[in-house]
Structure formats: C-alpha cells, structure tokens
Design an enzyme around this catalytic site. Structure first.
Site, PDB file in Angstrom:
ATOM      1  NE  ARG A 206     -27.388  27.295 -21.360  1.00 21.69           N
ATOM      2  CZ  ARG A 206     -28.436  27.767 -20.700  1.00 21.69           C
ATOM      3  NH1 ARG A 206     -29.577  27.974 -21.306  1.00 21.69           N
ATOM      4  NH2 ARG A 206     -28.364  28.013 -19.413  1.00 21.69           N
TER       5      ARG A 206
ATOM      6  N   GLY B  19     -25.173  21.825 -13.058  1.00 20.13           N
ATOM      7  CA  GLY B  19     -23.765  22.213 -12.955  1.00 20.13           C
ATOM      8  C   GLY B  19     -22.785  21.085 -13.226  1.00 20.13           C
TER       9      GLY B  19
ATOM     10  CG  MET C 212     -22.544  16.909 -17.868  1.00 18.60           C
ATOM     11  SD  MET C 212     -23.576  15.841 -18.811  1.00 18.60           S
ATOM     12  CE  MET C 212     -25.146  16.548 -18.562  1.00 18.60           C
TER      13      MET C 212
ATOM     14  NE  ARG D 123     -34.441  22.891 -13.951  1.00 21.57           N
ATOM     15  CZ  ARG D 123     -33.168  22.974 -13.732  1.00 21.57           C
ATOM     16  NH1 ARG D 123     -32.336  22.226 -14.391  1.00 21.57           N
ATOM     17  NH2 ARG D 123     -32.676  23.791 -12.852  1.00 21.57           N
TER      18      ARG D 123
ATOM     19  CB  CYS E 125     -40.276  -9.488   8.556  1.00 19.33           C
ATOM     20  SG  CYS E 125     -39.426 -11.075   8.600  1.00 19.33           S
TER      21      CYS E 125
ATOM     22  CE1 TYR F 256     -45.946  -9.389   7.116  1.00 17.03           C
ATOM     23  CE2 TYR F 256     -47.733 -10.844   6.445  1.00 17.03           C
ATOM     24  CZ  TYR F 256     -46.532 -10.638   7.116  1.00 17.03           C
ATOM     25  OH  TYR F 256     -45.926 -11.677   7.773  1.00 17.03           O
TER      26      TYR F 256
HETATM   27  C1  PEP Z   1     -34.028 -11.443   7.811  1.00 12.77           C
HETATM   28  O1  PEP Z   1     -33.107 -12.249   7.737  1.00 12.77           O
HETATM   29  O2  PEP Z   1     -34.413 -10.751   6.852  1.00 12.77           O
HETATM   30  C2  PEP Z   1     -34.719 -11.215   9.079  1.00 12.77           C
HETATM   31  C3  PEP Z   1     -35.765 -10.434   9.160  1.00 12.77           C
HETATM   32  O3  PEP Z   1     -34.176 -11.801  10.173  1.00 12.77           O
HETATM   33  P1  PEP Z   1     -32.905 -11.232  10.941  1.00 12.77           P
HETATM   34  O4  PEP Z   1     -32.591  -9.893  10.373  1.00 12.77           O
HETATM   35  O5  PEP Z   1     -33.293 -11.174  12.374  1.00 12.77           O
HETATM   36  O6  PEP Z   1     -31.904 -12.277  10.633  1.00 12.77           O
END
Ligand code: PEP
Ligand code: MG
Length: 900
Positions: A96, A105, A107, A341, A852, A872
């Site tokens: 096995r 499943g 291998m 497991r 962001c 952040y």
């Molecule tokens: C980015 O470029 O990561 C951003 C947040 O700006 P946009 O997506 O509006 O270009």
C-alpha cells in the site's frame, strides 16, 4: 560497497513512530505508532519515501533496497510462521502507498500478493477448506495487480465479473461460488495475458517487487499530479510503501471490514461514526461499491470486537489529541487495526472539534487556533439553501461535504469540464466516483453519487476540496449512456438543473434559493454567540476572540461606500485601508466627468470640478461617519480618465451613423476626438494615478479639498474623522512631493483650528517606488503596498489578461503553484515589499505600513505580511474575518507556541 548500500530504506513497524511522516509517509508512521502502543496491527514494514525518490530520479531501485526488503520479508515470515508463496500455508501481503500527506485514492494498493496457482489451494486449506474465499482472493489479486501494476483496463475485469454474475442470475458477488470464481480466475488470466503479452506472474517475490515499483510510479500518475497541484502538495516528496501481512475480512459472516471516526467528521459532534461491511475486503468500503451499515450495527454482530474497537478509538484520540480516522478488519472475530490518522474534517467540524478539545483540556486555545484556518472560515461563510414547501427532496443521500450547490446535471467528467469552461454551474452525477473523475470534480459545483458512504472516494476528495457533495443517494438510478438518472418517478436528463445540500444529503429538482450562513449572521451581529446553542457559532466566536487577542496585525477593509464600510466594521474591520474614489465618478456623475475631460478652457474645467466637489464631500462624510474615529485611507483617483468615456469603437460608429443621417454631432465629435487623444496602447502603464494629478490641474486638489471638508464637517457634528490621503502609482519621491505640497496648502486652509489631522502617504505599487522607498519615506507619512500593481509590474503580467490566457500552463509547468495575483510571490514581489519596508522604516522610524492589494485577504499572504512587520492588512469586507483569524495564527506561529 557504495554509499547507497548503507542507506536505510526499510523500517520495521516497531522501528518507526508518528513523527517520521517525512520518511515513512503518514500511513507507515501511524502504523508504527499503533504497533508501539501495543495495538493489534498486522506485522509489516515500510519502504521509505527516500527509496521512492531515488527510484523516480534514476528509474531503478536504489542499491541495497532489494537486500533490505529480503531481510525484512524473512523477519515477517518468521513473525507470521508462514512463507510468501508457500503452497501449503502461504503468507500473503498487501502493498500500500502512503505519502507524507494523505492523497486518498490517488495512488496504488495491491492486496493478496503472494497468491498463485499453487498457493491458492494452501490458502483454502488454511481458511478451513474455504475454496470460495481462496479463489475470490486470487481473482482480486489478478484484477488489482493487472490494473495497477500492468495497466490492464479495469473495465475488462469488471465486465467479466458482471458476466459471471449474469450467468448465475444474480447481482451480488457473494452468490458466486468457488467454481464460478475459479472460472473467473481463468478468464482474468486470459485478459491479463492478452494485454500484457505474458502470463500472470506466479513467482511471489516478482509480484511483490512489481507491486512496489507500481506504487513508486503511481506518485507520478496524472491524477496524483493533479491532486497535488490542487492541494499544494510538493511534487518531490515521493511515497512510502507499506508491506503488511494480510488479514481477511472476507472469510465469512464473522469477518468484515470498516472505517471509523472518533467524532463526526461532518459536524464535529461527539460519538461513534463509521461504516461497516461484513464479509468484505477493505477496498470494498472505501470504493463505495457495496452499501455499508452504520458502525453501531457491529455491536449486534460482534460485541467483543465492537467494545475493543471503541476502547482503541478512545485511546487513539487521547494519544493524538485529535479526531482520528481508522480502518480496521475483523478476521473471524479478531480485530486488526489497518490504519489510523488524524482525520480530515469539514470546515465546521474543524472549529467545533477544536473548541471541544479545549473544553476537554486536551489542547489550549493557541493550539485550537492553529488547527483551523482562514480557508475553512471562508467556506463557512457561504450561503445555504433556503427551503420552503415548494421544494421537496426527491432523494436522500449522505451529506458528505457541506454547502449548497445548484447546477446542470452532467454524467461524465469530460462533460463537466466542457460546460464549466463555458461558465456553467454543473453537478457531476455518478454512480460512484473514482480517481479518474478528478477533473470533473474540480470543474463541478457539486458532486452527487448513488453509491458510497462518508468515506467513499467522492466524499473524501470533495471534503478535501471544500466542494459540496452528496454521496450514497441510493434512490437514484444512473444511466450514463442514456445521459439521465431516474429517481422516484422523475427522470432527470443531462442539462436539467438540480440542487444538492451537502449538509443534509438532500437532493432537489430545480434551483433552490439560498440563505446566509449562521457564521455570517454571527459576524453581522444578529446571532448572539452567548445565547445560541449552535456549537459552530460558539466555537467560531471563541477562536476568533482568541485570534484577535493574539494578532499583531491590524485588519482594515477596502470599502468605498458607507454600506460596505458599515458591514466591514461589523465583521471587525479596524479602519479603511483603501477607499477607491473612482466609483464616485461613475453613474449620474459621468456627465460631469465628461465635462471635465472635454473642458476647452480653465474656466470650464474649474466649473466641472466645482460641481463634483460637493458630491465627493458627501461621499466622504458618509464613510467617515460609518468609521467613527477609525482611520480611513482615501486614495486619489487612479484609473486613466478615458475609462470614464464611452469606448472608441462604439463612439466612432455612433458618430458615423449620426453624420450619415445628417444629425448635429458636434458634441459627439468632440468626445470622439478626446477619446482618440487619450487612447493609449498600454493604459495600465499610461496616464493614471499620480500622473493624472500632475497633468490635470485641479483634479487632486478638488479631491483633497472634499476629503478635508468632509472631515471637518463630521468633526463639527461631534464625530471624529481620521483621513489618510493616499497617492497612487508613485514611482519617484518628486511626484509625491509635488502633490503633497499642493495638498498641504489646501488642508491647512480647510482644517484651520478644527483639530482634524490629515496624513499624506503613498501607495507602493511601482517597483521603482519599492526600490527607492528610503527617499519616498521622507515625503510619506505612511506606505500602503498595492500588491496588485506591484505583481503586475514586478512580473510584467497584465493583471487583466494573463490569468485567463496562459496561467494554466504556468501552473502545469510548476513555474508557480498558485497565481501570484492570488497569493503573494514571496521571492520576487515579496522581496520588493521587504526592501521597501526596511528602507522606508530606516528613513522614517515608525513609518506606518499596510497592504491594500487583493493579497491582504489571502491566508498565506497574511502570514507573509506579519513576518515582514507590516502594521495592517486591508481586504474586502467578507475577507476581514479570514484576515483576523490568519493574523492570529501568524502571531502564534512566529512566537513558536504551537505544540503540534
Ligand atoms: C493595487 O494595485 O494593489 C491596488 C490596491 O490598487 P488597484 O487594485 O486599485 O490598482
Ligand atoms: Mg494599483
């Protein structure tokens, strides 16, 4: 003697333990652990993943492996008092696979290795003159060996088995007697010889070696590669191979085989869960070929084994401090443990079990946090079916993997892939799935099978993928060639829509509307975790509270309306990390924007901007109010202005048609001329972001004024506003300095003595900005990494085009394991972030740093942002809870307090 001969490739079960998964694979390590716990494990040994890696690298078994297998085989023969291939009293073994990470499943497994034309007789004697059993075992060996080791098409064996049953007038394998099975062995041998050009190997050691080699090679089977890519399992780990003395669950009614969970892997509820199948061999249960009975039935069938099993399950759970899943076999009343497991579980069960284990004092809250993840939380935030009298279930199966899925019915994996490529939601309906269905399962919205329990292939794989699955809906008769299934008098054809509920196991005709999850209701604040008896909500609340206490990263949201801001706050956002202002230029404001773009004089432009100012101000007032004192990063307008105008082609056609009709087209012509003037070959690298602010007089100034005035207005009304003005697409400090100088003047004028403080910072989204972050930090009060553009410009990938165009090929080639737009590329784009963070902070100690781009809500990326010391992350409202959870997990992982 070469260096290789000294490598140890084979470990007896007594030599290993559960922590040696890298070397022995999960199955081997846990078999060793159970052996050392004194549990009834059949004797055996494990060939290491290192041996597999060496085989795959060179195409042959490494030196020394054959001898080590020989030595361990001899020890195994001594332990069992039988010899492999002995015609009187043969030892049989199973071979096995077992990789570091479970790949259900994917291998190969070969059972009953060691049987041949002579030892089949000995096996019968050994089994108390049980000819039927011996011939059944032999035909299973030829079938499995043929299919997995020699690539004989499996259908040929299945077809022959069906023929034998038809000749006997039965549907049940158990009605075939010894003579029927002896005949079937002959047929199987012919099939084998036809496809391989050789006789079925009679030499047991050759069978063993070929089976081991087939397991090694199965690591690189197409379906295994696909599964690894899905699950992000590294491609170079290799699999271990377990060679285990066979025990038999198909020796009669006092034998059987089953799987068990120490808690419900679907909901996390405490209790005994599992399936049992009397008089059967292991693969019958997992393959879902015959329908099983609930494990509790075993109490009635064989109380001694049942009690012993419960005892062992409790012991294993205490030992592993987690939900365990178990495979066992009972051979004539004697219980054998074949595998354990830490069990896979649904997202809901992961939270509930983590909470229970804390209550039971088995783990602490850090460990509970470690055992759940953001992907699971995201899954729990999916909506569920909203049912009323209109929808009556037409079939009841097993809720094998939760969620609510609707889609057009398809019966083959290929069709699922085809329709999904056209953007359709599909439900893959199969009698039972097997590993060849993997592509279709990935493409489908949900999976429905007529056969199989919670541990069938469909169930296990779907749970792993987080895909809705109902298995074992045995009211359904699937007719693949006719492309339809029937259920309770209804016929459902390919393309008809059905809805399946992976929690309740119910199947509905048509599309059922959906309702939000209780976890979302909890986040929304409409479900009080202290008052509900919903175990999931209580567990989520507890773990989220702990994550919040542990995390260092703050979590903000990307929101540009009051409504989004409000929702994100309920979800725990601690501010806005990105308020894109471009949507504020759309809708009924388009006309003003057109006026701005078409302005022929300063006065016309100033007029248009003056008309936009109050509208913008009101937008910001709403957002500042919602965020009541939390920071709000407002980004000045970023996209190229022509995005606010009609497309060139459409406009050109309209003008031509109107001219043809002799209409007055002066305005349209002016617009067309502007669009032509502004046309760019590479708009993403063109006149956008800070460049716009520098080229169009008054544009940024109007926005800055609107932000400052809104902040002052909110403050005068007794509120608090903390605006942070963010300049996009900066590549050179001079750009930022120019914008900043103008902005500061306006702010000083507007803010006066209101007490409002406005920060000015920049996005870091152009590679040059990251590389000159030390200079840019002199002019910026904060940085926010725009990882979307930074990825686009770092890789030179057009973010709007490449994912659909060719990323599939890059993923296939392993150039990356996941799109760098989805999860941060640590080595490249991540390095730019690291440099910018370090050099930015060196120039301006305490510089506030955030992210962001989309990556702010991606679980893996959150860990990276924690590591590089950002303050952040900011993400869309729905991902805020995921980011909070992952930020907490990142914190405990770096402080090293996880005990696992
Ligand atoms: C980015 O470029 O990561 C951003 C947040 O700006 P946009 O997506 O509006 O270009
Ligand atoms: Mg950007």
């Amino acid at each position: 003697m070469t260096a290789h001969e000294t490598d140890k490739y084979v470990y007896d079960f007594a030599e290993g333990n559960k922590d040696l998964k890298d070397l022995l694979g999960g199955k081997g390590a846990n078999l060793a652990e159970m052996t050392n716990l004194g549990l009834p494990v059949p004797p055996g040994f494990t060939i290491t993943t290192g041996a597999c890696q060496a085989y795959l690298a060179t195409g042959r078994e490494p030196d020394g492996l054959a001898g080590q297998i020989e030595a361990h085989l001899e020890a195994l023969e001594r332990a069992m008092g039988r010899r492999l291939g002995d015609p009187q009293d043969p030892l049989l073994v199973s071979v096995r696979s077992g990789a570091r990470f479970s790949m259900p499943g994917m291998m190969e497994t070969v059972l009953n290795v060691g049987l041949n034309d002579r030892s089949v007789v000995g096996l019968s004697d050994q089994a108390g003159q049980n000819d039927r059993f011996a011939w059944d075992s032999y035909r299973r060996l030829i079938q499995m060996f043929g299919k997995t080791v020699c690539e004989v098409p499996g259908e040929e064996f299945e077809h022959a088995l069906d023929e034998a049953k038809r000749a006997k007038g039965t549907h049940d394998d158990l009605d075939l007697d010894a003579d029927d099975l002896r005949g079937l062995v002959e047929t199987y041998k012919k099939i084998f010889a036809k496809h391989t050009g050789r006789e079925f190997p009679q030499e047991p050691r050759e069978q063993l070696d070929l089976a081991i080699r087939a397991v090694f090679e199965s690591w690189n089977a197409e379906r295994a590669i696909l599964y690894r890519r899905q699950e992000r399992i590294p491609a170079d780990l290799g699999t271990a191979v377990n060679v285990v003395a066979m025990v038999f669950g198909n020796l009669g009614p006092d034998s059987g085989t089953g799987v068990a969970f120490t808690r419900d892997p679907g909901s996390g509820a405490q209790g005994i869960y599992g399936d049992y199948l009397a008089n059967a061999q292991g693969e019958d249960v997992v393959a879902g070929i015959r329908n099983t009975v609930p494990l509790q039935e075993l109490e009635r069938l064989d109380k001694t084994s049942y009690d012993q099993l419960l005892d062992i399950m409790a012991r294993l759970e205490g030992h592993y401090q987690d939900l365990c899943d178990i495979e066992f076999t009972i051979e004539r009343g004697k219980l054998w443990m074949l595998q354990t497991r830490v069990g896979k579980r649904t997202a809901a069960a992961a939270f509930v079990i983590a909470g229970q284990l804390v209550d039971e004092g088995l783990i602490d809250l850090d460990e509970a946090l470690h055992r759940v993840n953001g992907a699971q939380l995201a899954q729990l935030m999916f909506p569920r079916f909203q049912l009323d009298h209109e929808f009556e279930a037409v079939a009841q199966g097993i809720g094998a993997s939760p969620g609510a899925a609707s889609g057009a019915v398809v019966f083959t994996s290929a069709r699922a892939v085809e329709l999904a490529a056209e953007g359709k939601s599909v439900i893959l309906v199969r009698r039972e799935t097997n590993p060849d269905d993997l592509n279709g399962m990935i493409a489908a919205q949900g999976i429905l099978t007529a056969r199989g329990g919670k541990t069938s292939h469909a169930a296990v794989v779907a749970r792993g993928m987080g895909k809705t699955c109902v298995s074992g809906a045995d009211g359904i008769e699937v007719n693949v060639p006719a492309k339809r299934f029937t259920v309770g008098g209804h016929t459902v054809s390919e393309g008809d829509v059905v809805s399946i509920d992976g929690t309740t196991g119910k199947v509905y005709l048509g599309e059922v509307p959906v309702t939000p999850s209780e976890v979302v209701q909890y986040f929304e604040g409409t479900l009080d975790p202290e008052r509900t008896d919903d175990a999931l909500v209580r567990a989520v609340h507890r773990i989220m509270t702990h994550a919040d206490a542990r995390r260092r990263l703050a979590v903000r949201t990307n929101a540009d309306t009051g409504a989004d801001a409000a929702r994100a706050r309920r979800f725990g956002a601690e501010g806005i990390g990105l308020c894109r202002t471009e949507h504020m230029f759309l809708g009924d404001r388009r006309e003003l924007v057109e006026r701005l773009i078409l302005a022929a004089t300063d006065a016309e432009r100033t007029d248009a901007l003056a008309a936009l100012l109050p509208l913008q101000r009101q937008d910001f007032v709403e957002i500042f109010r919602e965020m009541a004192g939390l920071p709000v990063t407002v980004r000045l307008i970023d996209p190229p202005l022509h995005e606010f105008l009609p497309p060139l082609e459409q406009l050109a056609v309209n003008v031509a048609v109107a001219q043809e009709r002799g209409e007055d087209v002066a305005k349209e012509e002016a617009l067309l001329a502007a669009v032509r003037r502004m046309h760019e070959e590479n708009p993403m690298l063109g006149l956008r972001g800070v460049r716009l602010g520098l080229v169009i007089p008054g544009l940024f100034a109007m926005q800055v004024r609107a932000i400052a005035e809104a902040a002052v207005a909110v403050t005068r009304d007794g509120g608090t506003a903390c605006p942070e003005i963010m300049v996009p697409l900066v590549g050179a400090v001079q750009e930022l300095e120019t914008v900043r100088a103008e902005a500061e003047k306006i702010i000083a004028e507007v803010v006066g003595d209101s007490g409002v403080e406005v920060l000015i910072g920049t996005m870091i989204e152009v590679p040059r900005a990251a590389l000159t972050a030390g200079q840019i930090a002199e002019a910026a009060q904060f940085f926010s990494f725009g990882t979307n553009d930074l990825t686009q410009m770092g890789w030179g990938f057009s973010r709007d085009d490449v994912e659909g165009a060719f990323f599939w090929r890059y993923l296939e080639l392993g150039i990356f394991g996941i799109s760098p737009f989805e999860s941060i590329d640590r080595d490249g784009v991540g390095r730019l972030i690291r440099i910018a963070a370090e050099e930015g902070r060196a120039a301006r100690p305490g510089l506030k740093l955030g992210v962001c781009g989309e990556h702010g809500g991606d679980p893996d990326s959150v860990h990276f942002f924690h590591e590089v010391g950002l303050d952040y992350v900011s993400c869309s409202p729905f991902r805020v809870p995921v980011a909070r959870l992952e930020a907490g997990r990142a914190a405990i992982e770096t402080t090293g307090s996880d005990s696992r």
